[in-house]
Design a protein around this motif. Structure first.
Motif, short mmCIF file in Angstrom:
data_model
loop_
_atom_site.label_atom_id
_atom_site.label_comp_id
_atom_site.label_asym_id
_atom_site.label_seq_id
_atom_site.Cartn_x
_atom_site.Cartn_y
_atom_site.Cartn_z
N PHE A 1 -4.97 4.42 -6.46
CA PHE A 1 -5.35 4.58 -5.06
C PHE A 1 -5.59 6.04 -4.72
N LEU A 2 -4.68 6.92 -5.16
CA LEU A 2 -4.83 8.35 -4.86
C LEU A 2 -6.11 8.91 -5.46
N LEU B 1 10.85 2.18 13.55
CA LEU B 1 9.69 1.97 12.69
C LEU B 1 9.60 2.98 11.55
N GLN B 2 10.15 4.17 11.75
CA GLN B 2 9.95 5.26 10.80
C GLN B 2 10.39 4.96 9.36
N PRO B 3 11.51 4.27 9.12
CA PRO B 3 11.87 3.97 7.71
C PRO B 3 10.79 3.14 7.00
N ALA B 4 10.19 2.18 7.69
CA ALA B 4 9.12 1.39 7.06
C ALA B 4 7.90 2.25 6.76
N LEU B 5 7.56 3.15 7.69
CA LEU B 5 6.44 4.05 7.44
C LEU B 5 6.73 5.00 6.28
N ASN B 6 7.95 5.50 6.22
CA ASN B 6 8.33 6.38 5.10
C ASN B 6 8.19 5.64 3.78
N GLN B 7 8.63 4.39 3.74
CA GLN B 7 8.52 3.60 2.51
C GLN B 7 7.05 3.37 2.14
N LEU B 8 6.22 3.07 3.15
CA LEU B 8 4.79 2.89 2.90
C LEU B 8 4.18 4.15 2.31
N PHE B 9 4.45 5.29 2.91
CA PHE B 9 3.88 6.54 2.42
C PHE B 9 4.41 6.89 1.03
N ASP B 10 5.66 6.56 0.76
CA ASP B 10 6.22 6.79 -0.57
C ASP B 10 5.48 5.93 -1.60
N ARG B 11 5.26 4.67 -1.27
CA ARG B 11 4.55 3.78 -2.21
C ARG B 11 3.11 4.24 -2.44
N ILE B 12 2.46 4.70 -1.39
CA ILE B 12 1.10 5.24 -1.55
C ILE B 12 1.13 6.44 -2.49
N SER B 13 2.13 7.30 -2.33
CA SER B 13 2.20 8.51 -3.16
C SER B 13 2.42 8.20 -4.64
N ARG B 14 2.90 7.00 -4.93
CA ARG B 14 3.15 6.60 -6.33
C ARG B 14 2.03 5.73 -6.90
N ASP B 15 1.00 5.46 -6.12
CA ASP B 15 -0.11 4.60 -6.56
C ASP B 15 -1.25 5.49 -7.07
N HIS B 16 -1.20 5.81 -8.36
CA HIS B 16 -2.15 6.74 -8.97
C HIS B 16 -3.59 6.32 -8.74
N TYR C 1 -2.00 17.79 -8.91
CA TYR C 1 -1.52 16.44 -9.20
C TYR C 1 -2.16 15.90 -10.48
N LEU C 2 -3.49 16.05 -10.61
CA LEU C 2 -4.18 15.55 -11.80
C LEU C 2 -3.71 16.27 -13.07
N LYS C 3 -3.49 17.58 -12.97
CA LYS C 3 -3.00 18.34 -14.14
C LYS C 3 -1.61 17.87 -14.55
N GLN C 4 -0.73 17.69 -13.58
CA GLN C 4 0.62 17.22 -13.88
C GLN C 4 0.60 15.82 -14.49
N THR C 5 -0.27 14.97 -13.96
CA THR C 5 -0.40 13.61 -14.48
C THR C 5 -0.90 13.65 -15.92
N ALA C 6 -1.90 14.49 -16.18
CA ALA C 6 -2.47 14.60 -17.53
C ALA C 6 -1.42 15.11 -18.53
N GLN D 1 -10.52 11.71 -4.68
CA GLN D 1 -11.61 12.26 -5.47
C GLN D 1 -12.87 12.42 -4.62
N SER D 2 -13.05 11.55 -3.65
CA SER D 2 -14.25 11.60 -2.81
C SER D 2 -14.25 12.80 -1.86
N LEU D 3 -13.12 13.47 -1.72
CA LEU D 3 -13.07 14.65 -0.85
C LEU D 3 -13.93 15.79 -1.37
#
Length: 183
Positions: free
Chosen positions: A101-102, A84-99, A123-128, A107-109
């Motif tokens: 969603f992040l 299962l781990q490769p699918a989870l790794n791919q999911l977490f990678d895709r989440i990390s690239r979804d600006h 992350y926000l500074k690098q994105t900016a 932001q609510s934290l």
């Protein structure tokens, strides 16, 4: 009888029984701490406020947190998690690239989690700045526990993911030494 437990009843009957009273474990704990000290199973204690400016040579080395005995994991669950781990790794990678969603999620934290807030700010500074990385590497660690409730004796023991770490991989080098300790 099969070498591997197929039900919670079997799994729970084969697990080691441990003393619960700390006073009865003292000798085992002292032996474990001595073993850790002589085999390099140590880490540097984080400085307290009083010693924050203390020279690093004076920092205390303390035993790494370990279990006194290994935890049994049914082979079928180990194999399932590995598959299962490769699918989870791919999911977490895709989440990390979804600006979007992040931003919407983190932001609510606010300041509830200081560490995550600081990482999110970076992350926000690098994105900016428009910083685009041509390649990214992820070092991940997934933590699992075996779920085998006594109230369901005929059910199958199942591995349940309890944590996914994208940063905390600091004790990875100690895992082989912990295996030596358990042997």
């Amino acid at each position: 009888m099969s070498k591997f437990a197929t039900t919670n009843r079997e799994f729970l009957s084969r697990r080691p029984q441990y003393v619960q009273a700390a006073s009865e474990l003292r000798g085992y704990i002292e032996t474990a701490v001595d073993w850790e000290a002589t085999h390099g199973l140590l880490f540097r204690a984080p400085p307290s406020d009083a010693t924050a400016s203390t020279d690093w040579l004076q920092a205390a080395l303390v035993p790494a947190p370990i279990a006194l005995a290994p935890s049994p994991v049914p082979r079928s669950e180990f194999d399932r998690v590995v598959a299962l781990q490769p699918a989870l790794n791919q999911l977490f990678d895709r989440i990390s690239r979804d600006h979007d969603f992040l931003v919407n999620t983190l932001q609510s934290l606010g300041t509830a989690d200081e560490f995550t807030s600081r990482v999110f700010e970076m992350y926000l500074k690098q994105t900016a700045l428009g910083a685009i990385k041509p390649a990214v590497i992820g070092i991940h660690r997934s933590d699992y526990l075996i779920h085998a409730p006594e109230s369901e004796p005929d059910s199958k023991p199942r591995a349940k993911q309890v944590e996914f770490n994208t940063i905390a991989a600091s004790f990875a080098s100690l895992s082989a030494v912990v295996g030596d300790f358990h042997r």
